[in-house]
Design an enzyme around this catalytic site. Sequence first.
Site, short mmCIF file in Angstrom:
data_model
loop_
_atom_site.label_atom_id
_atom_site.label_comp_id
_atom_site.label_asym_id
_atom_site.label_seq_id
_atom_site.Cartn_x
_atom_site.Cartn_y
_atom_site.Cartn_z
N GLU A 172 0.84 -1.20 0.00
CA GLU A 172 0.00 0.00 0.00
C GLU A 172 0.87 1.25 0.00
OE1 GLU A 172 -3.49 -0.18 2.48
OE2 GLU A 172 -3.57 -2.37 2.29
N PRO A 189 4.60 -6.74 -9.61
CA PRO A 189 5.12 -6.50 -10.94
C PRO A 189 5.82 -5.14 -11.07
CG PRO A 189 2.82 -7.22 -11.03
CD PRO A 189 3.13 -6.95 -9.62
N HIS A 372 -16.48 -11.52 7.22
CA HIS A 372 -15.23 -10.78 7.36
C HIS A 372 -14.39 -11.35 8.50
CE1 HIS A 372 -12.86 -6.91 8.31
NE2 HIS A 372 -12.38 -7.44 7.21
N HIS A 373 -13.17 -11.71 8.17
CA HIS A 373 -12.20 -12.13 9.18
C HIS A 373 -11.04 -11.14 9.19
CE1 HIS A 373 -13.27 -16.75 9.10
NE2 HIS A 373 -14.19 -16.01 9.71
N GLU A 374 -11.10 -10.14 10.04
CA GLU A 374 -9.94 -9.27 10.22
C GLU A 374 -9.05 -9.95 11.26
OE1 GLU A 374 -8.61 -6.22 8.85
OE2 GLU A 374 -7.04 -7.13 10.06
N HIS A 441 -7.46 -8.98 2.02
CA HIS A 441 -6.83 -7.65 2.11
C HIS A 441 -5.51 -7.78 2.86
CE1 HIS A 441 -9.90 -4.55 0.76
NE2 HIS A 441 -10.24 -5.72 0.27
N GLU A 442 -4.60 -6.83 2.58
CA GLU A 442 -3.23 -6.94 3.06
C GLU A 442 -2.72 -8.37 2.77
OE1 GLU A 442 -5.71 -5.96 5.47
OE2 GLU A 442 -5.55 -4.01 4.53
N GLU A 460 -6.58 -7.27 -2.21
CA GLU A 460 -6.27 -5.84 -2.26
C GLU A 460 -4.82 -5.76 -2.78
OE1 GLU A 460 -6.95 -2.23 0.87
OE2 GLU A 460 -5.81 -3.96 1.51
N GLU A 466 -9.94 2.84 0.35
CA GLU A 466 -9.91 3.24 1.76
C GLU A 466 -9.02 4.47 2.01
OE1 GLU A 466 -8.08 0.39 4.42
OE2 GLU A 466 -6.67 -0.26 2.91
C1 NOJ Z 1 -7.93 -2.68 5.82
C2 NOJ Z 1 -8.75 -3.15 4.67
O1 NOJ Z 1 -8.12 -2.86 3.44
C3 NOJ Z 1 -10.11 -2.50 4.74
O2 NOJ Z 1 -10.90 -2.86 3.62
C4 NOJ Z 1 -10.77 -2.90 6.03
O3 NOJ Z 1 -11.99 -2.19 6.16
C5 NOJ Z 1 -9.89 -2.57 7.23
N1 NOJ Z 1 -8.57 -3.06 7.06
C6 NOJ Z 1 -10.45 -3.17 8.50
O4 NOJ Z 1 -10.50 -4.55 8.40
CA CA Z 2 -5.78 -2.26 3.17
#
Ligand code: NOJ
Ligand code: CA
Length: 670
Positions: A172, A189, A372-374, A441-442, A460, A466
């Site tokens: 990012e 890339p 969603h699994h953060e 994501h990440e 992502e 965001e």
């Molecule tokens: C970063 C993610 O890119 C975003 O989409 C998400 O809302 C936040 N983290 C929280 O999980």
């Molecule tokens: Ca992110």
Amino acid sequence: MKVKIIYLLLLAYCSMGCVKATDDNKVMSPDGRNAIILSLNSEGVPTYQVLRDGKTLINSSALGFIEKNDINLANQFKLNDVIFDSKDEAWTQPWGENKNMREHYNEMAVNLKNNRVNLTLRFRAFNDGIGFRYEYNVSDTDSLYLMDELTEFNITEDGTSWSIPASFDTYEILYSEKPISGIKDANTPMTFKTSSGVYASIHEAALYDFPEMTLQRLEGLCFKSNLAPWPDGVKARKPNHFTTAWRTLQIGDKAVDLINSGLILNLNPPCQLESTEWIEPMKYVGVWWGMHVGVESWTMGDRHGATTENAKKYIDFAYKNGIRGVLFEGWNEGWQNWGGNQRFEYTVPFADFDIKEITQYAKERGVTVIGHHETGGNIPYYEAQMEKAFKWYKDLNIVNVKTGYAGGFPNGLNHHGQYGVNHYQKVVELAADNHMTINAHEPIKDTGIRRTWPNMMSREGARGMEWNGWSEGNPPSHHVILPFTRLLSGPMDYTPGTFDILLESSKNSPKHQKWHALDKGNSRVNTTLAKQLANWVILYSPVQMASDLIDNYEGHPAFQFFRDFDADCDWSKALDGEPGKFVVIVRKAEDKYFLGAATNEEARKVSIDLDFLEPERAYKAIIYADTDKTDWKTNPTEYRIFERVVTSNDKLDIVMASGGGQAITFLKMK
Ligand code: NOJ
Ligand code: CA
């Protein structure tokens, strides 16, 4: 004197790590334009070169690895034999930019041997680029500790490049355009154009159980692989035999050839899943942007986004607009630990989020809830719950999961090292076992594994929408660099579609609170509204989000584009573009075509041939355009919608404002 000069030149050449060839073997692409030459010098060091139309594109470049216990993976090799092969096969994928693919290459497997090591260097030459990988087999040991990869990409000629700096933890970062010779290090890339006009991009394909490759410029134009390490400095831990990911170079005459290339997918093994009909590309909305723009919270309280009431509102909206998925973030216990111990409970909803009632409500309306699994980077805590968590979701009929890794991994482990690569893969395979899909994501960067694991939908892995919610945001050039860099690796969950470009509805809301350190109060989206629509087409993802607060879509005429849009396309073509300047992409889904065009800070007119349309048919083109008064800085939301009847014989002038774009739906007329 003459001898001295030759000696000095030779010394300078060799200090770049590029070794003189003595024994050459060559493989050419089917069209004869790309050639790979493998050489072995008198010290038994293998090197390779890449030629385009007979001219060197990659000069003699080193190959090999360094092992901790001095097992020689780099030199004293002797040539055993060289085996040539070729393939020309059609294959299909359940979803993708193009569902029909062609794998067409010539292969050269060079079998080398030194006293303990058998090494096959497998090269494949395609019309759209080349790939090679290492296949090692070592005797008299159980384990190998790889300390360094010696692979070089010794670019012959300077030119212009587009890349982000190398980081083992994040992608990012804003892209920059620089002379190739001006790059210090880069993630892949990494795309470049040589001064004689060849476009190319270095990346990797089929990355498994190995760290990611980044690039470090040694001297001149010689880039060397720099693998993401373990905390103790070892780059990869392997048994006595291992196969690396493919090191790849996409090659084209035009910048858009890179986008239209299937090289990365073609270097991945075929689909491993027994069935794929449960995998569903879709459009989605979600309780998401409200948190980023500071009017809702991920945690429970007055501003909580993921409440049963709000969930139903989003489901109703999705139902009304023919949108299949709804994502809820901040639905589970653990968000209160954000920035602390990063412990999330994956089977414990917040008390104000009645997940059973919500999934039932969605089901009755033909809408599917996206889970969603953060993890916050706390992998051990996640891995301990993962199996149960996927099963728990599955029982609730939640079969599509967005994952997140916002936060450092514990104990000095990084996101992109071998540990990370293996973790991300574990999740994909666990999801596949449960017939579930992943949008990470990440993530670890895409290397085309979706061919083998098509339940790995999107990720992502670059600065997405965001950033516009709480920072200086992504500049207009960002979206016209991404297709030529990040998106060459695979789909991106950028989450386009902010209609409230200046974020007025949230900034003026009494609920608004600043939550991010990068928020200076002046955040906004740095495009025109028409470009937001275009990005739904340009930034390919089989799961495509309309990311704004749904109130900003209600009654908005331009939202018709998303209603008509189909995320499950069959065919795509990048028609025109230059990295950092502009891009025009068209996709076909059943009978409809969708075109997206976007420009950087410069206003631009691009003339496009409509010869991609089915011949002898009339189409209604619904055009969503900037007006002559639109400007991303001063007047971003002005747009107009107009219609034209067109055929494949027509040309269309696409007129875009500064920071603008255009989106077109083509509907077949009776
Ligand atoms: C970063 C993610 O890119 C975003 O989409 C998400 O809302 C936040 N983290 C929280 O999980
Ligand atoms: Ca992110």
